[in-house]
Design a protein around this motif. Structure first.
Motif, PDB file in Angstrom:
ATOM      1  N   GLY A   1       0.833  -1.221   0.000  1.00  0.00           N
ATOM      2  CA  GLY A   1       0.000   0.000   0.000  1.00  0.00           C
ATOM      3  C   GLY A   1       0.854   1.252   0.000  1.00  0.00           C
ATOM      4  O   GLY A   1       0.566   2.236  -0.707  1.00  0.00           O
ATOM      5  N   ILE A   2       1.937   1.237   0.805  1.00  0.00           N
ATOM      6  CA  ILE A   2       2.836   2.406   0.864  1.00  0.00           C
ATOM      7  C   ILE A   2       3.491   2.629  -0.499  1.00  0.00           C
ATOM      8  O   ILE A   2       3.609   3.757  -0.979  1.00  0.00           O
ATOM      9  CB  ILE A   2       3.893   2.218   1.978  1.00  0.00           C
ATOM     10  N   LEU A   3       3.858   1.514  -1.134  1.00  0.00           N
ATOM     11  CA  LEU A   3       4.454   1.592  -2.472  1.00  0.00           C
ATOM     12  C   LEU A   3       3.461   2.196  -3.476  1.00  0.00           C
ATOM     13  O   LEU A   3       3.834   3.012  -4.328  1.00  0.00           O
ATOM     14  CB  LEU A   3       4.861   0.180  -2.912  1.00  0.00           C
ATOM     15  N   ALA A   4       2.205   1.797  -3.332  1.00  0.00           N
ATOM     16  CA  ALA A   4       1.159   2.347  -4.215  1.00  0.00           C
ATOM     17  C   ALA A   4       1.038   3.858  -3.995  1.00  0.00           C
ATOM     18  O   ALA A   4       0.838   4.627  -4.937  1.00  0.00           O
ATOM     19  CB  ALA A   4      -0.167   1.657  -3.950  1.00  0.00           C
ATOM     20  N   MET A   5       1.160   4.292  -2.733  1.00  0.00           N
ATOM     21  CA  MET A   5       1.114   5.736  -2.428  1.00  0.00           C
ATOM     22  C   MET A   5       2.278   6.461  -3.091  1.00  0.00           C
ATOM     23  O   MET A   5       2.122   7.562  -3.622  1.00  0.00           O
ATOM     24  CB  MET A   5       1.169   5.971  -0.916  1.00  0.00           C
ATOM     25  N   ALA A   6       3.460   5.818  -3.037  1.00  0.00           N
ATOM     26  CA  ALA A   6       4.648   6.422  -3.672  1.00  0.00           C
ATOM     27  C   ALA A   6       4.425   6.569  -5.172  1.00  0.00           C
ATOM     28  O   ALA A   6       4.781   7.594  -5.770  1.00  0.00           O
ATOM     29  CB  ALA A   6       5.876   5.572  -3.385  1.00  0.00           C
ATOM     30  N   ILE A   7       3.798   5.541  -5.767  1.00  0.00           N
ATOM     31  CA  ILE A   7       3.527   5.591  -7.216  1.00  0.00           C
ATOM     32  C   ILE A   7       2.538   6.722  -7.519  1.00  0.00           C
ATOM     33  O   ILE A   7       2.694   7.452  -8.497  1.00  0.00           O
ATOM     34  CB  ILE A   7       3.018   4.214  -7.720  1.00  0.00           C
ATOM     35  N   LEU A   8       1.535   6.874  -6.647  1.00  0.00           N
ATOM     36  CA  LEU A   8       0.562   7.964  -6.828  1.00  0.00           C
ATOM     37  C   LEU A   8       1.272   9.320  -6.790  1.00  0.00           C
ATOM     38  O   LEU A   8       1.049  10.189  -7.640  1.00  0.00           O
ATOM     39  CB  LEU A   8      -0.510   7.880  -5.732  1.00  0.00           C
ATOM     40  N   GLY A   9       2.151   9.480  -5.795  1.00  0.00           N
ATOM     41  CA  GLY A   9       2.898  10.749  -5.677  1.00  0.00           C
ATOM     42  C   GLY A   9       3.764  10.997  -6.901  1.00  0.00           C
ATOM     43  O   GLY A   9       3.754  12.092  -7.476  1.00  0.00           O
ATOM     44  N   LEU A  10       4.463   9.944  -7.336  1.00  0.00           N
ATOM     45  CA  LEU A  10       5.343  10.071  -8.505  1.00  0.00           C
ATOM     46  C   LEU A  10       4.530  10.456  -9.752  1.00  0.00           C
ATOM     47  O   LEU A  10       4.941  11.336 -10.516  1.00  0.00           O
ATOM     48  CB  LEU A  10       6.088   8.751  -8.733  1.00  0.00           C
TER      49      LEU A  10
END
Lengths: 272, 245
Positions: free
Chosen positions: A239-248
């Motif tokens: 989930g945290i990785l998905a958040m990072a992808i959203l930010g990117l």
């Protein structure tokens, strides 16, 4: 379609573009390596893999696919809506008070009082009044970003060189034409920088809004997904990785907007 | 005929008011040229802005052919220091700005003015890609695009090197003779005033008052710089500026 493919082909043949892609890839590689080292170090010290390694987190992301994707879109929609609301209210108001002295004298004291108050303090109150649906979560994030963008836009408008305003006035501009031809384009680069900062800030506020008080996994979003899986480290990290992808993704969108809207900043300068 | 009637310009109100221009009256006939020269910070630019309508005079008025001048527009163009180009607009957009603001664009465009300045080839470039001399020529193209009857210039060649400055002074002279607009030029450069001013008003230290008006009938030719008349005018202007300093 053919034109798009030709343009992509030309870009890929461009050495500087290829170089930039390589640097991006190297940057992501370094980050993943640091994560792997941190994961191994924590496992060696604590005897347990509290921090899952990137391979496991990515594998988990793939395994959770549709469920994670659904939550990703819910959070992405909330964050984008909040950013748009904050941008289209905070930016114009900031420009107005930055450029109109009397309006500034009237409104700035209110901002100085309201801006330092942590907006998260109002979360519970807003939930009690309006319920825990998506609109309230979007509103909470939008309020936080609104002040950020308003203060930036006000500062940027105040720093515009007087010669630009005189230039359009001397060409016969009306008050609104001054805004359209000078204030808006002159402040756009700094407001886009502020928007980049707002993405990070917005993600943090969204996480708080999605999990505080209203924590309800059925309502979706990456916040509840991460919190719900907090004790299963790998899933939480997916989930945290998905958040990072959203930010990117949002950073890239802002970068593309800047490249298009502020083209003059990217032309080679003639040496003086 | 453009006439300045007892112009007073002040900044601030009441007891804190600072007077920048103090009772300046002048006339420029149609197709004539007037240079305003004075020490730095004396109020020359304030006077020009009052003529352009960017500053409202505390006292007095500016008239064009007997009617009060309401500011810049299709009849009056102003060229600013550093050309006043907007960095986010291309050469084409900068040159067409006055026409666009006057809602005359795209019926009328700055194509002819850009061509006259030799800038059509670089019309899609941004100001940061141009040399200083080219930037000044874009500023001139923008002013010319509206076919003005009065051209106001606020130290348009400040901070240029000598050769570029002289080249653009030659260009100004050629354009003035060709287009027959009335020219009012503000400068602190004595030689520029002597080259481009048919009449030259020498202003005092702040607040700007007229110390002397020097007639310069010999000007108007590109080779005027080497002539005796030019040297004599420069000498008279130097003496007028020295008085009372």
């Amino acid at each position: 379609m053919r034109r798009v493919l030709v343009s992509i082909g030309a870009k890929l043949r461009d050495r500087s573009f290829r170089g930039r892609i390589m640097m991006y890839a190297a940057s992501v590689g370094i980050l993943l390596l640091a994560w792997e080292i941190a994961s191994l170090s924590i496992e060696a010290i604590k005897g347990r893999a509290f921090l899952p390694n990137p391979v496991r987190a990515i594998a988990e992301m793939v395994r959770l696919g549709p469920l994670l994707f659904k939550n990703f879109w819910i959070s992405a929609w909330r964050l984008v809506m909040a950013i748009l609301i904050a941008f289209f209210t905070g930016y114009p108001l900031g420009l107005l008070i930055g450029h109109e002295r009397r309006l500034d004298q009237l409104i700035s004291p209110m901002i100085y009082i309201l801006y330092p108050i942590p907006q998260v303090a109002f979360i519970l109150l807003l939930f009690l009044i309006f319920g825990i649906g998506s609109p309230v979560k979007v509103t909470i994030v939008a309020i936080a970003l609104f002040f950020q963008l308003l203060v930036s836009a006000r500062g940027a408008a105040k720093q515009i060189e007087e010669e630009y305003v005189t230039s359009v006035l001397s060409a016969g501009a009306s008050r609104w034409q001054v805004y359209w031809h000078v204030i808006l384009p002159a402040t756009l680069p700094s407001i886009l920088t502020s928007l980049r900062v707002s993405v990070g800030l917005g993600m943090a506020f969204l996480y708080i809004a999605e999990t505080t008080g209203s924590f309800d996994p059925r309502r979706g979003g990456l916040g509840p997904f991460i919190k719900n899986n907090m004790y299963s480290g790998t899933q939480a990290f997916a989930g945290i990785l998905a958040m990072a992808i959203l930010g990117l993704a949002l950073y890239i969108v802002i970068e593309l907007i800047e490249r298009f809207a502020c083209r003059w900043k990217y032309v080679p300068r003639r040496p003086s | 005929m453009i006439e300045l009637h007892d112009i007073v310009v002040e900044y601030g109100n009441g007891a804190r008011a600072v007077r920048a221009v103090d009772g300046v009256s002048l006339k420029v006939p149609p197709g004539g040229s007037l240079a305003l020269i004075g020490p730095s910070g004396c109020g020359k630019t304030s006077l020009l802005y009052a003529i352009a309508g960017l500053l409202k005079p505390a006292v007095g008025e500016v008239t064009l052919e007997g009617k009060p001048l309401s500011g810049v527009g299709s009849r009056v163009a102003l060229i600013l220091q550093n050309a006043g180009l907007l960095p986010w607009k291309t050469v084409w957009q900068n040159a067409n700005l006055s026409l666009l603001l006057a809602k005359e664009y795209p019926k009328k465009t700055a194509t002819a003015a850009l061509e006259e300045m030799g800038l059509l080839e670089v019309k899609d470039r941004y100001p940061t890609e141009l040399s200083e001399g080219m930037k000044r020529r874009v500023g001139i193209a923008r002013a010319l695009a509206t076919s003005p009857t009065v051209m106001l210039m606020d130290e348009p060649l400040a901070s240029l090197d000598t050769l570029t400055k002289e080249r653009i002074q030659d260009l100004f002279l050629t354009l003035w003779r060709k287009h027959r607009f009335s020219l009012i030029l503000v400068t602190h450069d004595i030689e520029e005033a002597a080259f481009l001013g048919e009449r030259i008003a020498v202003l005092s230290d702040r607040p700007a008052r007229i110390k002397a008006v020097v007639d310069n009938p010999g000007m108007g030719e590109l080779d005027y710089r080497g002539q005796e008349g030019f040297i004599a005018t420069v000498s008279r202007l130097r003496s007028a500026l020295e008085v009372g300093r």
